[in-house]
Scaffold this motif. Structure first.
Motif: not given
Length: 361
Positions: A21-25, A46-54
């Protein structure tokens, strides 16, 4: 205190719910800096989103990008491995880099992602399938599906196209980078990336190479605006050292100023920076590269409207001055709990998580 965060760092049963239930990071960046931070953050939520440069166009990633007509896989692969809960053998396999021959310079993980891309309807789907191959906490995604390159313009007016060429070109010009831009300009962001930013509880920008890992995400159409509009806590994690070929002589204020110049003055609320002294032996190594611990100019940052948060963040690597993943994750979560606390049961879960993270340092 160890720097690494491995699959053996089991989460106690009494805080499994806090993790779920952790924060959305949402974390934006690329390169070593982002993957290092993710290794710590995966224990927080468990609510992690990594947005990565391409925009990478060099090395194995650059070759596969041109040969297979796909986005560069290297930084995506590193972030997936950082969030994966795998056996050491599997991590060693994914990071194995071939030596010599036709496959020389390629990592197995990059080739696997290229193969998944070949059997998937899109690169985004290929990345999602790699999540299934590995036990990944959260999500990793490219910031855009467009084929983009990075162009740097220098204070003397000179320009160079291609992220891999910026380092040497800057040294030849002998002046600072004035700005970087995407070619083509304003590529559309991946809709899922914008959705993640909009729904985030905390957004973390960096750490990583200022012009070639962090800022490229902000040049994608819609990303900076989504961050600005988000009600999340917004933190910029500044690098420990200046970087040869990009940010020689830069202060913390210079980094924040460049973020603002390429996006918006009010993009972030806080700037987290290391206070731990860098060992003399490591300083001597960096001195050869004309790189130094980043100077903190407090008064200038006050004028920027960015609150500086100074904490001991340095890891214990023998040859490099880098963040300790566990310490960085703890300080980010502590900042979140203090400045943007959740209410009710979630607040209690966050307190439990914070206490456990502190016990791991």
């Amino acid at each position: 205190m160890t720097d690494t965060v491995s699959h053996t760092d089991a989460i106690p049963g009494y805080i499994r719910e806090a993790h779920a239930m952790g924060p959305k990071i949402v974390a934006l960046g690329g390169g070593t800096g982002l993957s290092t931070m993710l290794r710590g953050l995966k224990a927080v939520s468990s609510n992690i989103t990594a947005i990565v440069a391409v925009s990478d166009d060099g090395g194995s990633s650059g070759y596969l990008r041109h040969d297979r007509s796909m986005p560069p896989p290297g930084d995506i692969r590193n972030c997936i491995m950082a969030l994966a809960n795998t056996e050491p053998f599997m991590e060693q396999l994914m990071n194995y880099r071939f030596d010599g021959g036709a496959l020389g310079g390629h990592s197995f993980g990059n080739l696997l992602l290229a193969a998944l891309n070949g059997i998937s309807p899109s690169f985004e789907d290929a990345v999602a399938r790699m999540h299934e191959v590995l036990a990944v906490t959260g999500r990793v995604m490219p910031v855009t599906a467009s084929d983009v390159y990075l162009e740097a313009e220098f204070e003397n007016g000179a320009k160079v196209l291609g992220e891999s060429k910026i380092f040497n070109f800057k040294k030849q010009q002998g002046c600072r980078i004035r700005c970087v831009r995407m070619v083509p300009q304003n590529p559309p962001a991946l809709p899922a990336a914008l959705e993640a930013i909009t729904g985030a509880d905390m957004i973390v920008v960096g750490p990583g190479s200022l012009y070639t890992s962090v800022i490229p995400n902000l040049l994608v159409d819609g990303v900076a605006g989504a961050i600005l509009d988000s009600k999340a806590l917004k933190v910029y994690v500044c690098n420990v050292m200046t970087q040869e070929g990009e940010s020689e002589g830069y202060t913390v204020h210079d980094h924040v100023k460049e973020l603002a110049a390429h996006s918006h003055p009010n993009l972030v609320q806080y700037c987290l920076i290391n206070s731990s002294p860098v060992p003399e032996a490591i300083l001597e190594r960096y001195e050869v590269e004309n790189a130094w611990p980043i100077e903190v100019d407090y008064d200038a940052l006050k004028d920027d409207g960015v609150e500086l948060v100074v904490r001991p963040l340095l890891g214990k690597q023998a040859n490099y001055a880098r963040h300790n993943p566990k310490r960085l994750a703890y300080e980010l979560f502590a900042l979140f709990a203090e400045k943007a606390p959740r209410s009710g049961e979630l607040a209690q879960l966050d307190k439990m998580m914070l206490s456990w993270l502190r016990s791991q340092l």
